[in-house]
Design an enzyme around this catalytic site. Structure first.
Site, PDB file in Angstrom:
ATOM      1  N   GLY A   1       0.525  -1.157   0.504  1.00 41.89           N
ATOM      2  CA  GLY A   1       0.098  -0.014   0.291  1.00 41.89           C
ATOM      3  C   GLY A   1       1.189   1.382   0.103  1.00 41.89           C
TER       4      GLY A   1
ATOM      5  CG  LEU B   1      -2.936  -2.373  -3.412  1.00 39.88           C
ATOM      6  CD1 LEU B   1      -2.900  -1.959  -4.980  1.00 39.88           C
ATOM      7  CD2 LEU B   1      -3.183  -1.750  -2.601  1.00 39.88           C
ATOM      8  CG  ASP B   2       0.951  -3.353  -3.698  1.00 37.67           C
ATOM      9  OD1 ASP B   2       1.527  -2.971  -4.680  1.00 37.67           O
ATOM     10  OD2 ASP B   2       0.793  -2.653  -2.773  1.00 37.67           O
ATOM     11  CD  GLU B   3      -1.267  -9.483  -1.304  1.00 37.88           C
ATOM     12  OE1 GLU B   3      -0.397 -10.534  -1.376  1.00 37.88           O
ATOM     13  OE2 GLU B   3      -1.813  -9.548   0.050  1.00 37.88           O
TER      14      GLU B   3
END
Lengths: 286, 286, 286, 286
Positions: B203, B229-231
């Site tokens: 994040g 998100l960001d995964e």
């Protein structure tokens, strides 16, 4: 022969004249500075310092150094300070479970004289590593731990630590969570090694988690433990590259080399009195 | 002059004879292997392969290679495969906001011929980097984004991507979250750079979080974006050591050098067709 | 339980059909590939391959594998090849002088079962490390070496190596130069650790040289020894950052951690049969 | 807004009272220390210091600081010292030949405001990079160099440097050897980037040499040039892992990313006045 030196670790609110006051105190009393490192946390306005000086010609007797420093300098600037002498040998307790590589590495360093440190005892919740301790003639205390016996077991551990005048504890892959009383008794004096680059992969089985997440780099983290699991102030971290071809077993194998190096560096900084903790961060003096 | 080559990326259920079948297909048709890398995910029993061969003397015409391969090999083994040719130039769209260092680094590499890639357009939700794009004569499309206009803005973006026949998208510090339609349209074809070693510090504001946590190592991660998100699957990561003396501004400065290198390596792997994604992990063929 | 596997290391002139021929040989005889890595040195047109397959259902009896492979494949392609079985345990001799950290690290790995290897003996030109060897019940042979006795001492060493059926030798900071007969008897089977990033700082006292040159990075290098001192094929290297504040003693301390890790990785590759030497360079198969 | 600060770089024979004298001088004159780093080369008994302080409330006028410091402190301790002010903008000349990546990276950093530095001119023995300089509106001077014209060409270069009041020079892959007059005119003010980890692979074509030697790690080194080629004091080094699969072209590609980062760090240290050279070694103050 290295001559005896004194080491002061200081932190206090930042203001003008701090370095001048401390170094003048040493200069006036004929103390030759061996090393000096200072740092100011500007956002918080806190001053940190480590200063080491040769005691050979120092005008103040060793036993009086702390008193004089506090009277003349420390109180004036509201300093938190601790004084160490290079000839004192720190007394380290090692806690282990079943995994031997970190213990082995520590024993090697002590055995070969890399560190000035004494190991009066090893404590473990398993008997597996007792033969290894015996090879190096280090007393090994088996203290079983179950949820029911935990409080009583810890009482026995505290008695052992007190009896052997332990200065600090190293958790060399000790797979038990310590109660809060430990942090109260040994604040910033319990070093743990966690097998991931924190804050990633807290808790159990970090290599499995790293494998599943598909990271390209794994790490290890040494830190002082605090009541929040894997949230204590970080002392040292290191990483190694991996690839998709590495299995979980490969990660464990590669990671163990990181763990022992990262733990050893933390112990080295600690016994050299190079670490100050403030606001859950460490200042590592060079 | 490097001769034209074909590249096959394959994955399928593992079984005996896979490598033999693929390599025999090439040998029989007079294809000289330029490089071959294969990997078996043993726990999941999945086979992965990248094979590149010289087309100069290959018996099957370039246009028919895919059809023949599928008929003779692919169908038999239930292979997922994709075929590329070294002479095709991938078409890359760059998305940016206001921060220039990644864009600058990409433009440098393309301008100096390090990569075989075309940049038909840059898309941004700000006008700040338009002068930089102009210096290198790359069309710059300002597409404003507010919560209200997002759907409409994305429609315009999709039209631009289609018009310019874009193969893949690079988010070079683009500070907007894309809608799910992007992942459907460009699965494993949108590369993002995140300024932390994921999964740590997901994040916003990872450098501030890293500073506050007191880590001794910071990192950067390039990955294909997914709806979480960001995964998304990680392509590449790199780290750099920091110390307590580094301010947040220092972390940002040091981190930006990581970001541009890590993003560049990901783009390199992508345009070399060296990446296969499976189960949210990447296989990076060498 | 990992099933028994066979490992082939191959190199030969590059030509079409090599991978197909080898893998077809395995497929036809019901051998399931566990891992395969191949590499072509394009400028020299040499093909290298490591292939490992499960012997469980393999149609050719273990004792006949080499013969069949050579008859059907090896001779046809003028292959240099060697065959290993995963259930064979390599027999390693360790040579040491007085410095213990590498020996300690090797003993730890063997003792904890990290490596599948046997240490039938340790040979040393000093008695210092004999007590350490005794702790782990490994026969320790003191073989004094002076310029006058060197030839005779080596004869005794060769007899010991033969008697204990030694497969390969590890020089764990052995401070003696071996005669050429060693290279003839054990070509690419004597692993040395040198305490610098070769080719920088060959020969004696590399940490002192590194200090004087003012480098910002120090390293360690493991390599197979050849008659030219510190010029043998490099297996593995690793580095660590230093600064002007590090004394020679600090370099030695930091470097020793590199040495043991870099030596351990080389031994690991060697006993996994992952190394091929060609033209004084190593191919390290993954 | 960062307030204006003064920076003192000092070295002198070591003795008691040095830090106390300098810091007392600041404290008495109401100077608040922003950062302080000191180091003693114990074997040579030399003291080094960098101290930076806020000028806002400083009692001595900016123009008089040097004079007062020298009279009251410097002369007494036989100090070599230099004084800088944070508001002065260093003037940097860039020398290039044909290879653009380092120049591109420098231009990016200056263009985006990462560095406080001015580039009044670029000098080159080729015309290739002139269009790039023009994009960023930096005057580009083509000064041809042949063995016959070298002396005359250098005269022209010195005139350009003088005319533009150049403080220091960056050789951003400038493929010419400078005459000794350069070192006399700009001692420790000419930064070079060499594409190997010195002292390994001095001179021409280090990537080819690294490939032939079969190293597993390549590096880059920034240093101040001296009359001995590639023997000047090292400012910064960095490395990246490679493998047998990397061709010379791969080494060049991977190495170029090192070169630009390592050169940029050196420039950063230099313009921050963090470097002292003594005995062909650098002290890099933190």
């Amino acid at each position: 022969m290295t001559p005896e030196s004194a080491i002061l670790l200081i932190y206090c609110p930042d203001r003008k004249g701090l370095v001048a006051s401390v170094t003048e105190f040493l200069a006036k009393n004929n103390g030759n500075i061996v090393s000096l490192d200072q740092y100011v946390d500007a956002p918080k306005s806190v001053f940190f310092m480590r200063i080491e000086w040769d005691l050979t010609d120092f005008a103040i007797p060793k036993k009086k150094v702390g008193e004089y420093f506090d009277t003349l300098i420390g109180k004036k600037f509201a300093m938190n300070w601790r004084l160490y002498f290079s000839t004192d040998t720190p007394r380290m307790a090692i806690y282990v479970s079943k995994i031997p590589h970190c213990l082995f590495d520590i024993l090697a360093r002590v055995h070969t004289g890399e560190w000035r440190v004494k190991i009066p005892l090893i404590i473990s919740n398993h008997r597996d590593l007792e033969p290894l301790a015996e090879k190096f003639a280090i007393p090994y205390h088996f203290v079983a731990k179950t949820p029911e016996t935990k409080a009583k077991s810890e009482e026995r551990e505290f008695a052992l630590l007190a009896e052997h005048k332990i200065d600090f504890i190293v958790l060399a892959r000790y797979m038990q969570i310590l109660s809060e009383k430990y942090f109260e008794n040994y604040p910033n004096r319990i070093i743990n090694i966690h097998h991931s680059f924190l804050p990633a992969f807290r808790g159990a089985k970090p290599y499995h988690s790293a494998y599943n997440r598909g990271v390209k780099v794994i790490g290890a983290t040494s830190h002082y433990i605090t009541p929040e699991l894997d949230e204590g102030p970080i002392i040292e971290q290191e990483v190694v590259r991996i690839s998709h071809t590495d299995s979980v077993a490969d990660l464990i194998r590669k990671g163990q080399d990181l763990e022992k190096i990262v733990l050893a560096r933390a112990i080295w900084y600690h016994i050299q009195h190079r670490i100050l903790v403030y606001d859950n961060r460490t200042v590592i003096f060079s």
